[in-house]
Enzyme design. Structure first.
Site, PDB file in Angstrom:
ATOM      1  N   SER A   1     -23.810 -37.456  50.257  1.00 31.20           N
ATOM      2  CA  SER A   1     -25.386 -36.728  50.303  1.00 31.20           C
ATOM      3  C   SER A   1     -25.818 -36.915  51.506  1.00 31.20           C
ATOM      4  O   SER A   1     -26.647 -36.250  51.829  1.00 31.20           O
ATOM      5  CB  SER A   1     -26.104 -37.486  49.251  1.00 31.20           C
ATOM      6  OG  SER A   1     -26.037 -38.833  49.352  1.00 31.20           O
TER       7      SER A   1
ATOM      8  N   HIS B   1     -21.150 -31.565  46.237  1.00 27.70           N
ATOM      9  CA  HIS B   1     -22.086 -32.429  45.892  1.00 27.70           C
ATOM     10  C   HIS B   1     -22.979 -32.078  44.650  1.00 27.70           C
ATOM     11  O   HIS B   1     -23.589 -31.003  44.462  1.00 27.70           O
ATOM     12  CB  HIS B   1     -23.260 -32.263  47.232  1.00 27.70           C
ATOM     13  CG  HIS B   1     -24.330 -33.129  47.323  1.00 27.70           C
ATOM     14  ND1 HIS B   1     -25.779 -32.365  47.589  1.00 27.70           N
ATOM     15  CD2 HIS B   1     -24.409 -34.494  46.903  1.00 27.70           C
ATOM     16  CE1 HIS B   1     -26.399 -33.553  47.712  1.00 27.70           C
ATOM     17  NE2 HIS B   1     -25.825 -34.514  47.112  1.00 27.70           N
TER      18      HIS B   1
ATOM     19  N   GLU C   1     -23.177 -28.064  45.182  1.00 29.57           N
ATOM     20  CA  GLU C   1     -23.117 -27.492  46.561  1.00 29.57           C
ATOM     21  C   GLU C   1     -21.509 -27.889  46.896  1.00 29.57           C
ATOM     22  O   GLU C   1     -21.170 -28.964  47.035  1.00 29.57           O
ATOM     23  CB  GLU C   1     -23.922 -28.323  47.439  1.00 29.57           C
ATOM     24  CG  GLU C   1     -25.629 -27.947  47.269  1.00 29.57           C
ATOM     25  CD  GLU C   1     -26.293 -28.902  48.041  1.00 29.57           C
ATOM     26  OE1 GLU C   1     -27.623 -28.313  48.406  1.00 29.57           O
ATOM     27  OE2 GLU C   1     -26.209 -30.096  48.348  1.00 29.57           O
TER      28      GLU C   1
ATOM     29  N   ASN D   1     -30.974 -31.548  49.628  1.00 28.49           N
ATOM     30  CA  ASN D   1     -31.454 -32.685  50.217  1.00 28.49           C
ATOM     31  C   ASN D   1     -32.135 -32.520  51.353  1.00 28.49           C
ATOM     32  O   ASN D   1     -33.058 -33.190  51.782  1.00 28.49           O
ATOM     33  CB  ASN D   1     -30.309 -33.675  50.458  1.00 28.49           C
ATOM     34  CG  ASN D   1     -29.902 -34.519  48.960  1.00 28.49           C
ATOM     35  OD1 ASN D   1     -30.449 -34.382  48.191  1.00 28.49           O
ATOM     36  ND2 ASN D   1     -28.789 -35.157  49.257  1.00 28.49           N
TER      37      ASN D   1
HETATM   38  N1  3HC Z   1     -27.275 -37.750  30.267  1.00 29.59           N
HETATM   39  C1  3HC Z   1     -27.366 -36.600  29.194  1.00 29.59           C
HETATM   40  N2  3HC Z   1     -28.542 -36.038  29.136  1.00 29.59           N
HETATM   41  C2  3HC Z   1     -29.601 -36.452  29.622  1.00 29.59           C
HETATM   42  C3  3HC Z   1     -29.506 -37.298  30.731  1.00 29.59           C
HETATM   43  C4  3HC Z   1     -28.197 -38.069  30.971  1.00 29.59           C
HETATM   44  N3  3HC Z   1     -28.199 -38.883  31.849  1.00 29.59           N
HETATM   45  N4  3HC Z   1     -30.862 -37.623  31.470  1.00 29.59           N
HETATM   46  C5  3HC Z   1     -31.623 -36.680  30.751  1.00 29.59           C
HETATM   47  N5  3HC Z   1     -31.024 -35.866  29.815  1.00 29.59           N
HETATM   48  C6  3HC Z   1     -31.210 -34.870  28.951  1.00 29.59           C
HETATM   49  C7  3HC Z   1     -32.300 -35.290  27.673  1.00 29.59           C
HETATM   50  O1  3HC Z   1     -31.550 -35.532  26.487  1.00 29.59           O
HETATM   51  C8  3HC Z   1     -33.226 -33.914  27.498  1.00 29.59           C
HETATM   52  O2  3HC Z   1     -32.313 -32.824  27.002  1.00 29.59           O
HETATM   53  P1  3HC Z   1     -33.009 -31.645  26.123  1.00 29.59           P
HETATM   54  O3  3HC Z   1     -33.574 -30.678  27.341  1.00 29.59           O
HETATM   55  O4  3HC Z   1     -31.861 -30.952  25.398  1.00 29.59           O
HETATM   56  O5  3HC Z   1     -34.117 -32.341  25.297  1.00 29.59           O
HETATM   57  C9  3HC Z   1     -33.183 -33.560  29.103  1.00 29.59           C
HETATM   58  O6  3HC Z   1     -32.313 -34.147  29.843  1.00 29.59           O
HETATM   59  C10 3HC Z   1     -34.449 -33.784  29.567  1.00 29.59           C
HETATM   60  O7  3HC Z   1     -34.728 -35.226  29.279  1.00 29.59           O
HETATM   61  P2  3HC Z   1     -35.847 -35.784  28.779  1.00 29.59           P
HETATM   62  O8  3HC Z   1     -36.445 -35.114  27.579  1.00 29.59           O
HETATM   63  O9  3HC Z   1     -35.860 -37.231  28.702  1.00 29.59           O
HETATM   64  O10 3HC Z   1     -37.016 -35.522  29.876  1.00 29.59           O
HETATM   65  P3  3HC Z   1     -37.161 -36.105  31.254  1.00 29.59           P
HETATM   66  O11 3HC Z   1     -38.351 -35.661  31.788  1.00 29.59           O
HETATM   67  O12 3HC Z   1     -36.872 -37.702  31.228  1.00 29.59           O
HETATM   68  O13 3HC Z   1     -35.810 -35.616  32.097  1.00 29.59           O
HETATM   69  C11 3HC Z   1     -34.657 -35.262  33.910  1.00 29.59           C
HETATM   70  C12 3HC Z   1     -35.194 -36.247  32.866  1.00 29.59           C
HETATM   71  C13 3HC Z   1     -33.768 -34.385  33.497  1.00 29.59           C
HETATM   72  C14 3HC Z   1     -34.169 -36.387  34.884  1.00 29.59           C
HETATM   73  C15 3HC Z   1     -35.853 -34.357  34.549  1.00 29.59           C
HETATM   74  O14 3HC Z   1     -36.858 -35.529  34.637  1.00 29.59           O
HETATM   75  C16 3HC Z   1     -35.473 -33.888  35.874  1.00 29.59           C
HETATM   76  O15 3HC Z   1     -34.754 -32.895  36.037  1.00 29.59           O
HETATM   77  N6  3HC Z   1     -36.038 -34.327  36.952  1.00 29.59           N
HETATM   78  C17 3HC Z   1     -35.628 -34.080  38.491  1.00 29.59           C
HETATM   79  C18 3HC Z   1     -34.157 -34.551  38.701  1.00 29.59           C
HETATM   80  C19 3HC Z   1     -33.631 -34.080  40.178  1.00 29.59           C
HETATM   81  O16 3HC Z   1     -34.508 -33.464  41.107  1.00 29.59           O
HETATM   82  N7  3HC Z   1     -32.401 -34.195  40.495  1.00 29.59           N
HETATM   83  C20 3HC Z   1     -32.055 -34.166  41.859  1.00 29.59           C
HETATM   84  C21 3HC Z   1     -31.808 -35.364  42.747  1.00 29.59           C
HETATM   85  S1  3HC Z   1     -31.257 -35.038  44.153  1.00 29.59           S
HETATM   86  C22 3HC Z   1     -29.817 -35.625  43.973  1.00 29.59           C
HETATM   87  O17 3HC Z   1     -29.254 -36.160  42.932  1.00 29.59           O
HETATM   88  C23 3HC Z   1     -28.752 -35.529  45.299  1.00 29.59           C
HETATM   89  C24 3HC Z   1     -28.566 -36.832  45.672  1.00 29.59           C
HETATM   90  O18 3HC Z   1     -27.476 -36.408  46.790  1.00 29.59           O
HETATM   91  C25 3HC Z   1     -29.643 -37.636  46.401  1.00 29.59           C
END
Ligand code: 3HC
Length: 285
Positions: free
Chosen positions: A121, A142, A154, A192
Site C-alpha cells: 500500500s 491492491h 487496484e 490511498n
Molecule cells: N467479513 C465479512 N463481512 C463483513 C466484514 C468482514 N470482515 N466486515 C463487515 N462485513 C459486512 C457486514 O456483515 C455487513 O454486511 P451487510 O451489508 O450484508 O449487512 C456489512 O459488511 C457492513 O457491516 P456492518 O453492518 O457491521 O456495518 P459497519 O458500519 O460496521 O461496516 C465496514 C463496516 C464495511 C468496515 C464499513 O464501515 C466501511 O466500508 N468502512 C470504510 C472502509 C474503508 O474505507 N476501507 C478502505 C480502507 S483503505 C485500505 O484498505 C487500503 C490500505 O492500503 C490502507
C-alpha cells in the site's frame, strides 16, 4: 493460465486472510504461507469469523461458505507451497527489505510463468520487482480492508509489467468477483493518494484540539454520510499502515501537505495500532 488456479498468499495478517478468503470464494485453491504458526491459526479464525458474518447476513449460502473454507490451506513451508502455483500474492509487512528478501526466495521456487503480485500500500511496485528474474510477470494487486466486503482491487502497472501480465491480473480480479481498476505505480496509487491525506488531516485536527476523536468521527459520518469516521477508519486500516502510507507520500513528493500528524507517530511508537492491537484512537474489545 488454467482455471481454477492455485494461489499462494504470502503473509497471514488481516490483508492476507482477506485476500485468501476472496480468492477461495472465487473458486481457487489457496495456500496461505507465514513463518509463524500462530499467525496462520489467527488467519483461519479470521476467515471463519468473516464467513460466519456473511452467513448470518444471508450474503452467502452455507455450501458456498463451507467450500470456500475447504479451499484454504495454511503452511509454514514456502518452497512446498510455491511448487507449481499459478498465482502468488504477497501481503507481508510494509518494509522494502522484508518484501525483497521474500521475493528473492519466491523467485527461486516459483514457476517462471506464474503471475506475481504484491499487495503493497505504500512502496513502489517497480522497486520491489528489482530482485526478480522476470519482473514482466509482476504487478500490484491492491485490495481494501475489509477485503470480503470492499469490491475494488487496484491493478498496478509497474515499469516492467508486461501487457499480458496486466491482462491476466485484470481477468483474475474480475474472476473472483472484484472490480479491477488499472493504475500507474505512483505513491498511494489512487485510493490511498486521496484517502490517507484526509485521514492524516483528521489526526492533525485532533491534535489541534478541533474536537474530540469521537466527535470528529461522528461529524464526518453524519455530515458527509461516510460509513465510518476518519479516526475509526485509521484504526481499521492499522495506524502503522496509515503512517507508512503518509510517510511514503511525504518522502516521494516532498509536499508539506503530506506531513505525518505527530499524534499518529506517537500512537504507533506506543504500540497502539488500532483495532488489531485493541487500541488506537478508540478502544476495542
Ligand atoms: N467479513 C465479512 N463481512 C463483513 C466484514 C468482514 N470482515 N466486515 C463487515 N462485513 C459486512 C457486514 O456483515 C455487513 O454486511 P451487510 O451489508 O450484508 O449487512 C456489512 O459488511 C457492513 O457491516 P456492518 O453492518 O457491521 O456495518 P459497519 O458500519 O460496521 O461496516 C465496514 C463496516 C464495511 C468496515 C464499513 O464501515 C466501511 O466500508 N468502512 C470504510 C472502509 C474503508 O474505507 N476501507 C478502505 C480502507 S483503505 C485500505 O484498505 C487500503 C490500505 O492500503 C490502507
Amino acid at each position: 493460465m488454467r482455471e481454477p488456479h492455485t494461489v499462494t498468499v504470502l503473509g497471514a495478517g488481516t490483508m492476507g486472510a482477506g485476500i485468501a478468503q476472496a480468492c477461495a470464494s472465487g473458486g481457487h485453491a489457496v495456500t496461505v504461507v507465514d513463518r509463524q504458526p500462530e499467525a496462520l491459526e489467527r488467519c483461519g479464525a479470521t476467515i471463519d469469523a468473516s464467513l460466519e458474518r456473511l452467513l448470518r447476513k444471508g450474503s452467502i449460502a452455507t455450501e458456498a461458505a463451507t467450500a470456500t473454507r475447504e479451499r484454504v490451506r495454511t503452511s509454514t513451508d514456502l518452497a512446498a507451497a510455491l511448487d507449481g502455483t499459478d498465482v502468488v500474492i504477497e501481503a507481508v509487512y510494509e518494509d522494502l527489505a522484508v518484501k525483497q528478501d521474500l521475493w528473492r526466495a519466491v523467485d527461486e521456487h516459483s514457476r517462471p510463468d506464474a503471475l506475481l503480485a504484491t499487495n503493497t500500500s505504500s512502496l513502489s511496485v517497480t522497486e520491489i520487482a528489482q530482485v526478480l528474474r522476470h519482473p514482466e510477470r509482476f504487478c500490484g494487486l491492491h485490495f481494501f480492508n475489509p477485503v470480503p466486503v470492499l469490491p475494488l482491487v487496484e491493478v498496478v502497472r509497474a515499469e516492467h509489467t508486461s501487457a499480458t501480465t496486466l491482462d491476466e491480473a485484470v481477468a483474475f480480479v474480475s474472476g473472483i468477483g472484484k472490480t479491477p481498476i488499472v493504475c500507474g505505480d505512483t505513491p498511494g496509487f489512487i485510493v490511498n493518494r486521496l484517502l490517507i491525506p484526509y485521514v492524516n488531516d483528521a489526526i492533525h485536527a485532533l491534535g489541534e484540539g478541533v474536537a474530540r476523536a469521537v466527535d470528529i468521527d461522528t461529524a464526518m459520518k453524519l455530515g458527509a454520510n461516510l460509513p465510518m469516521g476518519p479516526l475509526a477508519l485509521a484504526d481499521l486500516i492499522g495506524l502503522d499502515v496509515t503512517l507508512a502510507v503518509i510517510e511514503s507520500l511525504h518522502r516521494e513528493t516532498a509536499d508539506p501537505r503530506f506531513r505525518p500528524a505527530p499524534r499518529l507517530r506517537q500512537l504507533v511508537r506506543a504500540g497502539k495500532l488500532g483495532r488489531k492491537s485493541g487500541e488506537g484512537f478508540h478502544r476495542y474489545e
